[in-house]
Each structure stands twice: as C-alpha cells, then as structure tokens.
Design an enzyme around this catalytic site. Structure first.
Site, PDB file in Angstrom:
ATOM      1  N   TYR A  95      -5.813   1.555  15.673  1.00 57.04           N
ATOM      2  CA  TYR A  95      -6.384   0.332  16.254  1.00 57.04           C
ATOM      3  C   TYR A  95      -6.282   0.323  17.779  1.00 57.04           C
ATOM      4  O   TYR A  95      -6.664  -0.661  18.417  1.00 57.04           O
ATOM      5  CB  TYR A  95      -5.686  -0.902  15.681  1.00 57.04           C
ATOM      6  CG  TYR A  95      -6.124  -1.229  14.280  1.00 57.04           C
ATOM      7  CD1 TYR A  95      -6.231  -0.233  13.316  1.00 57.04           C
ATOM      8  CD2 TYR A  95      -6.440  -2.525  13.916  1.00 57.04           C
ATOM      9  CE1 TYR A  95      -6.640  -0.514  12.032  1.00 57.04           C
ATOM     10  CE2 TYR A  95      -6.850  -2.823  12.622  1.00 57.04           C
ATOM     11  CZ  TYR A  95      -6.942  -1.802  11.692  1.00 57.04           C
ATOM     12  OH  TYR A  95      -7.344  -2.093  10.420  1.00 57.04           O
TER      13      TYR A  95
ATOM     14  N   LYS B 102       2.731   7.892   5.837  1.00 52.49           N
ATOM     15  CA  LYS B 102       2.108   9.038   5.164  1.00 52.49           C
ATOM     16  C   LYS B 102       2.575  10.290   5.909  1.00 52.49           C
ATOM     17  O   LYS B 102       1.781  11.119   6.379  1.00 52.49           O
ATOM     18  CB  LYS B 102       0.576   8.856   5.205  1.00 52.49           C
ATOM     19  CG  LYS B 102      -0.208   9.804   4.338  1.00 52.49           C
ATOM     20  CD  LYS B 102      -0.100   9.525   2.848  1.00 52.49           C
ATOM     21  CE  LYS B 102      -0.878  10.583   2.084  1.00 52.49           C
ATOM     22  NZ  LYS B 102      -0.525  10.645   0.661  1.00 52.49           N
TER      23      LYS B 102
ATOM     24  N   ASP C 193       0.279   5.519  -0.352  1.00 53.85           N
ATOM     25  CA  ASP C 193      -0.498   5.554  -1.601  1.00 53.85           C
ATOM     26  C   ASP C 193       0.368   5.156  -2.793  1.00 53.85           C
ATOM     27  O   ASP C 193      -0.031   4.377  -3.655  1.00 53.85           O
ATOM     28  CB  ASP C 193      -1.168   6.922  -1.810  1.00 53.85           C
ATOM     29  CG  ASP C 193      -0.279   8.099  -1.433  1.00 53.85           C
ATOM     30  OD1 ASP C 193       0.837   7.876  -0.918  1.00 53.85           O
ATOM     31  OD2 ASP C 193      -0.687   9.256  -1.631  1.00 53.85           O
TER      32      ASP C 193
ATOM     33  N   ASP D  39      -2.647  -3.552   7.995  1.00 54.78           N
ATOM     34  CA  ASP D  39      -3.856  -4.346   7.813  1.00 54.78           C
ATOM     35  C   ASP D  39      -4.335  -4.265   6.358  1.00 54.78           C
ATOM     36  O   ASP D  39      -4.610  -5.276   5.705  1.00 54.78           O
ATOM     37  CB  ASP D  39      -4.936  -3.826   8.772  1.00 54.78           C
ATOM     38  CG  ASP D  39      -6.116  -4.768   8.854  1.00 54.78           C
ATOM     39  OD1 ASP D  39      -6.057  -5.857   8.270  1.00 54.78           O
ATOM     40  OD2 ASP D  39      -7.114  -4.415   9.513  1.00 54.78           O
TER      41      ASP D  39
END
Ligand code: NAI
Length: 381
Positions: free
Chosen positions: A130, A197, A231, A255
């Site tokens: 972002y 991740k 995930d 988000d």
C-alpha cells in the site's frame, strides 16, 4: 461546586457514497448521549490529484485533525484500476496513523455461522504494497527496473509487466508489533498471533516475523504468542474463530483479513475501526462507500456507531460509551429495528427499517439522558 463540563472538539468527515448517511446516524447517536462535542465538519477535504494520481488532501482537513486530535470519518470512494490513489490510504500515511485497530465481536441477535467471536485485528497502516510505489507496464521506469532486476537479481521479468513494490521496514514492524502487545496487555487479552507469508517472502515478511519473535520474547510470561501463515489463518478463522485473540498483520493481509473477520460477525455493516498515530485518532467503519446502497437510507449504521463508541472511550467518556453500546445491543438483540443486511430470512416477521430509523431506535433506548441533550453538532442537511 458543579463539575465543569468538558466540550470535546472532533473533526467530522462524512465521506461519500453511504458515508454521509451512516456518519449522520452515528453523529446523532453520539450527541444523544449528552456528551458535549463541537464538531468541525470537513466535507471533502480533497483537491485535484497530482500528476502521480496522489490525492491532494486539503490543508483545512489536515489542520482540523491535527488541531482536534480526534476525527470520525466516513468512507471515501477510490476508483478501481485507474485514476486517483486512495484518499483513505493517503490520510493514514500523511498523518502517520500507523496502527489500524479493528475489534471484531459478535453481538447477540446478529445472524452468524458462529456464536463466539471476539478478536482484535491490528493492521500496520503505512507501508507494504500500500506504499503506492508502482511502475506501470511499458514505461521507461519499468523497463529500467526490469533491467536492474535482471542485472542484480538474476531474474528475467516479462517486458510487459507492471511492478508494485512491497517495502516492510524494521522500524514500522517493531512499532506495530509492540503496539499489538501493549494493546493486549492493556485490554486483558491473552494471545498475539503474527500473520505473514515468510516461507515465500523471505526478506519482507521474513523481517516482519524476525522482529515479531524479538519483540514477543520481551512479553514472555505476560502474553502468549505465535505466528501463522496467512493462508492457513484464513482456513482456521472460518472454522474456529474462537481460537484467536489479537492478530497483528502487515498492511495488505490486514486489509483482506479485516473483511473476512467482518464476515464472521454479521458483515461489513457492523465492523468498526480506529486509525491511531502517536497523538491522533481517526475512527471509521471498516466498510467502503458501498455505491450500491448510497442515497437509499438502507446502509447499516452499526459500524459507524460502534466507531463512535470507540471514540467516546478514547475521549474518556466511558459511561456514555457504555450507554450507547448498551442501547445498540438492545436494538440488535430485538432485531425489529435493524437494516436489511441484518435480517437474513427473518424480514417477513419484522419489516426492515432504514439507516436513520435504526439510529432513532438506538437513541430511544439510550438511558440516562432524559434531561439534557447536547445542543452541539453540525448540520448534515
Ligand atoms: P464496500 O465495503 O463499500 O462494500 C462491500 C459490500 O458490503 C457491498 O455489497 C456493500 O453493499 C456492503 N456494505 C458495505 N457497507 C455496508 C453497510 N454499512 N451496510 C450494509 N451493507 C454494507 O466495498 P467495495 O464495494 O469494495 O468498495 C466501494 C468503494 O469504497 C471503493 O471505492 C473502495 O475503494 C472504497 N473503500 C473505502 C474505504 C474507506 O473509506 N476506508 C474502505 C473500503 C473501501
């Protein structure tokens, strides 16, 4: 001697789409608690964007928030795929509102697949994908960057690629992770889970995880901690959300998981939030401007009203905050003065009501303000 009444000053940003409707509902509920607030309404606060599509936030808007230190904000539309960058992201970055706090609690009466959700999502608000550092397909900068990557990274990128950079810094990671642990301590929370991740993004998410482990060690014995791949978190959240307490995430995952968490507790219409800096606080619902609902008096005002409850607590108006939350709970539990999104298949028994009517039902359930009602406030007409 009569206790002097404090008059708080708060910036009010109605936003657009459903923003003006849900913020008007929250505004009237907050005023009805009797807390004295002098509202400074900043309607758009945005000028024409610069060449890089960065929105020009007006000096009046920024000055107002910096002066008042507290704002209640409605959503603001961002064009998808083209045009101006997000005003919301620009505001958070410009004012360094680095911590986005989104409590996610299921209230009795709301239809959900679950019966016990009470977690808090803490999202880093200033960097990650972002940051807005992007290079468009086919530009000379992108071609140069592709060449640079080939030379230094040994990877051949497609010539027709567009590129977005994902900066994750040690400073911003430490700041948000420490914030999450301190939040957990102050709010009687037991466990902080870092989401990442880092198996794939060894350096960016890897740094976030490394800092998490360092900071977490300082809280050993006080707050439990663990980390989880994003995930895997998605799968576990939709199976056993009751196993989570405080989540701390980089910007993008924060988000996306915010919307997932809203889905656990009845939808975007009920999910509130805060953007916090070192001395500024902007309260806003998680949801966007919902163009499909705008101007129809059908949007759920709950997320904005709960953002207002959080704002009252921040202003140390604890008793008023408790009364407003209690009145909202009565209306949600009864289920006969709520908007369509909360009805499920129940709407045949009780017809749905509009945004404003739901706010009126909440106000009529407010106790303790039979005498004086604050004569402050802005005109939303
Ligand atoms: P959205 O949150 O506006 O809407 C997604 C879905 O949730 C829609 O079906 C909508 O009708 C429903 N919904 C949202 N708020 C609701 C409410 N109060 N009551 C009942 N249903 C509600 O997300 P979307 O459609 O992806 O984005 C619309 C615009 O909002 C975009 O321009 C986006 O960039 C912007 N946006 C702004 C945010 C902000 O100002 N902080 C946050 C998220 C999106």
């Amino acid at each position: 001697m009569k206790k002097q009444r404090i008059v708080h000053k708060v910036t009010l940003i109605p936003g657009n789409g459903i923003g003006p409707e849900v913020i008007a509902a929250a505004h009237s509920c907050i005023d009805a608690t009797g807390v004295a607030i002098k509202w400074d309404v900043q309607r758009t606060g945005v000028g024409p964007s610069t060449d890089n599509n960065i929105p020009a936030l007006s000096a009046a808007l920024l000055d107002s928030i910096q002066k008042n230190k507290v704002a209640l904000k409605g959503p603001i539309t961002t064009p998808v795929g083209i045009g101006m960058r997000s005003v919301n992201v620009a505001l958070r970055q410009t004012l360094d509102l680095y911590a986005c706090v989104r409590p996610c609690r299921l209230y009795p009466g709301i239809i959900s697949r679950f019966d016990n959700v009470d977690l808090v999502l803490i999202r880093e608000n200033t960097e990650d994908l972002y940051a807005g550092i992007e290079y468009d397909c086919g530009t000379s900068e992108t071609t140069e960057l592709i060449e640079w990557v080939k030379k230094h990274g040994g990877k051949t990128l497609q010539n027709d690629a567009a590129i977005s950079l994902k900066p994750i810094s040690a400073r911003a990671s430490e700041r948000i992770i420490r914030f999450a642990f301190e939040y957990a301590l102050k709010n009687g929370r037991k466990m902080v889970t870092a989401v990442h991740k880092a198996n794939i993004m060894k350096y960016s998410d890897g740094l976030f995880l490394k800092i998490f482990r360092q900071v977490a060690a300082e809280y050993d014995g006080k707050i439990d901690h663990r980390d989880q791949l994003v995930d895997s978190l998605c799968m576990q959240l939709v199976r056993t959300p009751e196993c989570y307490d405080v989540l701390v995430l980089p910007n993008l995952y924060g988000d996306i998981i915010s919307d997932l968490c809203a889905g656990l507790i009845g939808g975007l219409g009920v999910a509130p939030g805060i953007n916090l800096g070192s001395d500024l606080a902007v309260f806003e619902p998680v949801h966007g401007s919902a163009p499909d609902l705008a101007g129809k008096n059908i949007a759920n005002p709950t997320a904005s009203i709960l953002s207002g409850v959080l704002m009252l607590r921040h202003l140390r108006e604890l008793e008023a905050a408790d009364r407003l939350e209690a009145a909202l709970k009565v209306v949600l539990k009864a289920g006969d003065h709520v908007t369509a999104d909360l009805k499920g298949s129940d709407s045949r028994q009780h017809p749905v009501v509009g945004t404003q009517q739901m706010a009126e039902a909440i106000i009529s359930n407010l106790t303790g303000n039979e005498g004086e009602i604050a004569q402050t406030g802005a005109n939303h007409a």
